[in-house]
Design a protein around this motif. Structure first.
Motif, mmCIF file in Angstrom:
data_model
loop_
_atom_site.group_PDB
_atom_site.id
_atom_site.type_symbol
_atom_site.label_atom_id
_atom_site.label_comp_id
_atom_site.label_asym_id
_atom_site.label_seq_id
_atom_site.Cartn_x
_atom_site.Cartn_y
_atom_site.Cartn_z
ATOM 1 N N LYS A 57 -5.221 -6.651 7.631
ATOM 2 C CA LYS A 57 -6.035 -6.022 8.678
ATOM 3 C C LYS A 57 -5.481 -6.299 10.070
ATOM 4 N N ASN A 58 -5.198 -7.546 10.366
ATOM 5 C CA ASN A 58 -4.907 -7.927 11.748
ATOM 6 C C ASN A 58 -3.443 -7.761 12.142
ATOM 7 N N LYS A 59 -2.536 -7.776 11.167
ATOM 8 C CA LYS A 59 -1.118 -7.553 11.473
ATOM 9 C C LYS A 59 -0.702 -6.116 11.208
ATOM 10 N N TYR A 60 -1.132 -5.594 10.053
ATOM 11 C CA TYR A 60 -0.675 -4.265 9.658
ATOM 12 C C TYR A 60 -1.642 -3.154 10.059
ATOM 13 N N GLY A 61 -2.831 -3.512 10.512
ATOM 14 C CA GLY A 61 -3.770 -2.516 11.005
ATOM 15 C C GLY A 61 -4.400 -1.655 9.939
ATOM 16 N N ILE A 62 -4.500 -2.175 8.737
ATOM 17 C CA ILE A 62 -5.132 -1.458 7.628
ATOM 18 C C ILE A 62 -6.430 -2.178 7.275
ATOM 19 N N GLU A 63 -7.497 -1.431 7.106
ATOM 20 C CA GLU A 63 -8.760 -2.060 6.714
ATOM 21 C C GLU A 63 -8.580 -2.745 5.369
ATOM 22 N N SER A 64 -9.135 -3.946 5.227
ATOM 23 C CA SER A 64 -8.946 -4.705 3.992
ATOM 24 C C SER A 64 -10.280 -5.038 3.345
ATOM 25 N N VAL A 65 -10.199 -5.216 2.038
ATOM 26 C CA VAL A 65 -11.354 -5.581 1.219
ATOM 27 C C VAL A 65 -10.993 -6.837 0.441
ATOM 28 N N VAL A 66 -11.869 -7.825 0.462
ATOM 29 C CA VAL A 66 -11.662 -9.063 -0.272
ATOM 30 C C VAL A 66 -12.446 -9.027 -1.590
ATOM 31 N N HIS A 67 -11.760 -9.287 -2.692
ATOM 32 C CA HIS A 67 -12.454 -9.461 -3.975
ATOM 33 C C HIS A 67 -13.095 -10.850 -3.980
ATOM 34 N N LEU A 68 -14.360 -10.903 -4.330
ATOM 35 C CA LEU A 68 -15.053 -12.189 -4.350
ATOM 36 C C LEU A 68 -15.786 -12.364 -5.677
ATOM 37 N N PRO A 69 -15.192 -13.101 -6.637
ATOM 38 C CA PRO A 69 -15.895 -13.416 -7.885
ATOM 39 C C PRO A 69 -16.868 -14.575 -7.657
ATOM 40 N N GLY A 70 -18.072 -14.439 -8.184
ATOM 41 C CA GLY A 70 -19.086 -15.464 -7.964
ATOM 42 C C GLY A 70 -19.136 -16.544 -9.026
ATOM 43 N N GLU B 255 7.316 -13.429 0.921
ATOM 44 C CA GLU B 255 8.062 -12.504 1.774
ATOM 45 C C GLU B 255 8.199 -11.139 1.118
ATOM 46 N N SER B 256 8.536 -11.125 -0.175
ATOM 47 C CA SER B 256 8.663 -9.839 -0.869
ATOM 48 C C SER B 256 7.311 -9.157 -1.005
ATOM 49 N N PHE B 257 6.247 -9.951 -1.118
ATOM 50 C CA PHE B 257 4.908 -9.360 -1.193
ATOM 51 C C PHE B 257 4.594 -8.591 0.082
ATOM 52 N N TYR B 258 4.877 -9.193 1.228
ATOM 53 C CA TYR B 258 4.587 -8.503 2.477
ATOM 54 C C TYR B 258 5.545 -7.331 2.713
ATOM 55 N N SER B 259 6.702 -7.362 2.113
ATOM 56 C CA SER B 259 7.568 -6.179 2.139
ATOM 57 C C SER B 259 6.911 -5.030 1.387
ATOM 58 N N THR B 260 6.241 -5.374 0.289
ATOM 59 C CA THR B 260 5.481 -4.375 -0.461
ATOM 60 C C THR B 260 4.368 -3.794 0.405
ATOM 61 N N VAL B 261 3.643 -4.665 1.108
ATOM 62 C CA VAL B 261 2.567 -4.198 1.990
ATOM 63 C C VAL B 261 3.120 -3.277 3.076
ATOM 64 N N GLU B 262 4.296 -3.627 3.608
ATOM 65 C CA GLU B 262 4.938 -2.780 4.617
ATOM 66 C C GLU B 262 5.160 -1.369 4.075
ATOM 67 N N GLU B 263 5.643 -1.283 2.839
ATOM 68 C CA GLU B 263 5.898 0.032 2.246
ATOM 69 C C GLU B 263 4.599 0.781 1.968
ATOM 70 N N LEU B 264 3.578 0.069 1.519
ATOM 71 C CA LEU B 264 2.292 0.716 1.271
ATOM 72 C C LEU B 264 1.655 1.193 2.570
ATOM 73 N N LYS B 265 1.871 0.446 3.635
ATOM 74 C CA LYS B 265 1.335 0.808 4.945
ATOM 75 C C LYS B 265 1.800 2.196 5.359
ATOM 76 N N ASP B 266 3.041 2.531 5.046
ATOM 77 C CA ASP B 266 3.602 3.827 5.418
ATOM 78 C C ASP B 266 2.856 4.993 4.775
ATOM 79 N N LEU B 267 2.119 4.714 3.705
ATOM 80 C CA LEU B 267 1.378 5.760 3.009
ATOM 81 C C LEU B 267 -0.023 5.963 3.588
ATOM 82 N N ALA B 268 -0.349 5.204 4.614
ATOM 83 C CA ALA B 268 -1.606 5.343 5.359
ATOM 84 C C ALA B 268 -2.845 5.314 4.466
ATOM 85 N N PRO B 269 -2.993 4.278 3.629
ATOM 86 C CA PRO B 269 -4.228 4.176 2.841
ATOM 87 C C PRO B 269 -5.426 3.921 3.748
#
Length: 287
Positions: free
Chosen positions: A67-80, A27-41
């Motif tokens: 991406k789908n809730k907050y409307g910000i393009e997302s990138v997934v880190h994928l270690p092989g 929950e606190s993590f997504y609160s962080t995302v909410e605050e970052l969203k306001d900065l329009a990355p």
């Protein structure tokens, strides 16, 4: 949207976050995302820990929500390193189904808890596999001060060229504290024919333990100006916080003045520090 297209329109600003270490802190993590969203990355990348499919699933869930809730393009880190080809195909299918188009393809760090798999010994192997098995925007890491395992700058650039030729569309650098390393690296990359956008990875360092950890993990050089700041303010946490923010802002101002393609902030999930930096640099990014 494929994030590589953004560089044709503007100087890009992106953030990196990491999944919460404890399930109770979601929950606190997504609160962080909410605050970052306001900065329009322009996009947010989500790291993945060692351990294969379980960690990839968590990363995918967070990236999909961004991406789908907050409307910000997302990138997934994928270690092989802990994936075989069958598992990698499953991840690519899951990403496609979630509408995620951007992958930061990495070899990944070895973890003594897990036995590495041998299908993707290098990041370039994973990049080629992604290129052959999906329509994704592929991002790769690069190292202004060379990868720790690479003996020379020339060899490091050759390895980077392999990654670009394999299908990489854009690059994000490891953190650095001396911009001259970035400018020298950018020149070497251009000479080698690497012409994809390069974002500069900036991490605001606000405590001495964080610095020691970064040096240990990444082998980055600490310039005299930076060391002077640390030594002066190491016993004054508030002053060191302010000095760390100011140093990161100074780096970004200089990089912007010298035509950087974009800035990638390693936020350490700290929206306060990220906002302070954003407020100082936002007008620069549109110039």
């Amino acid at each position: 949207m494929k994030t590589s297209a953004l560089f044709k329109q503007k100087r890009v600003l992106s953030f990196e976050v990491f999944p919460p270490k404890q399930s109770g802190s979601v929950e606190s993590f997504y609160s962080t995302v909410e605050e970052l969203k306001d900065l329009a990355p322009d996009f947010i990348s989500v790291t993945s820990g060692a351990g294969g499919s379980e960690n990839n699933t968590e990363t995918l869930e967070i990236a999909s929500t961004i991406k789908n809730k907050y409307g910000i393009e997302s990138v997934v880190h994928l270690p092989g390193i802990n994936l075989d080809k069958k598992e990698a195909l499953k991840v690519l299918d899951d990403l496609k189904n979630a509408g995620i188009e951007n992958i930061l393809a990495l070899r990944g760090d070895e973890n003594p808890t897990f036995t590495p798999k041998n299908d993707f010994k290098h990041a370039s192997d994973l990049i080629s596999f992604i290129e052959d098995n999906g329509d994704f925007n592929i991002i790769a890491a690069c190292y202004p001060e060379n990868h720790l395992e690479c003996p020379t700058a020339i060899e490091d650039i050759h390895n980077l060229k392999y990654k670009v030729d394999a299908g990489t569309n854009q690059l994000i650098t490891q953190l650095f504290f001396d911009n001259s390393y970035f400018y020298d690296f950018r020149e070497r990359a251009a000479i080698a024919g690497i012409d994809v956008p390069i974002e500069a990875g900036i991490m605001p360092v606000v405590n001495k333990r964080q610095i020691e950890r970064m040096v240990s993990l990444c082998g980055v050089d600490l310039p005299k100006k930076f060391l002077s700041i640390i030594n002066t303010f190491e016993n004054n946490p508030e002053a060191l916080l302010e000095a760390g923010i100011a140093y990161a802002v100074d780096q970004i101002v200089d990089l912007t003045a010298n035509g950087v393609d974009g800035i990638h902030l390693y936020t350490m999930n700290n929206p306060y520090i990220t906002r302070r930096i954003y407020e100082s640099i936002s007008t620069l990014l549109t110039s």
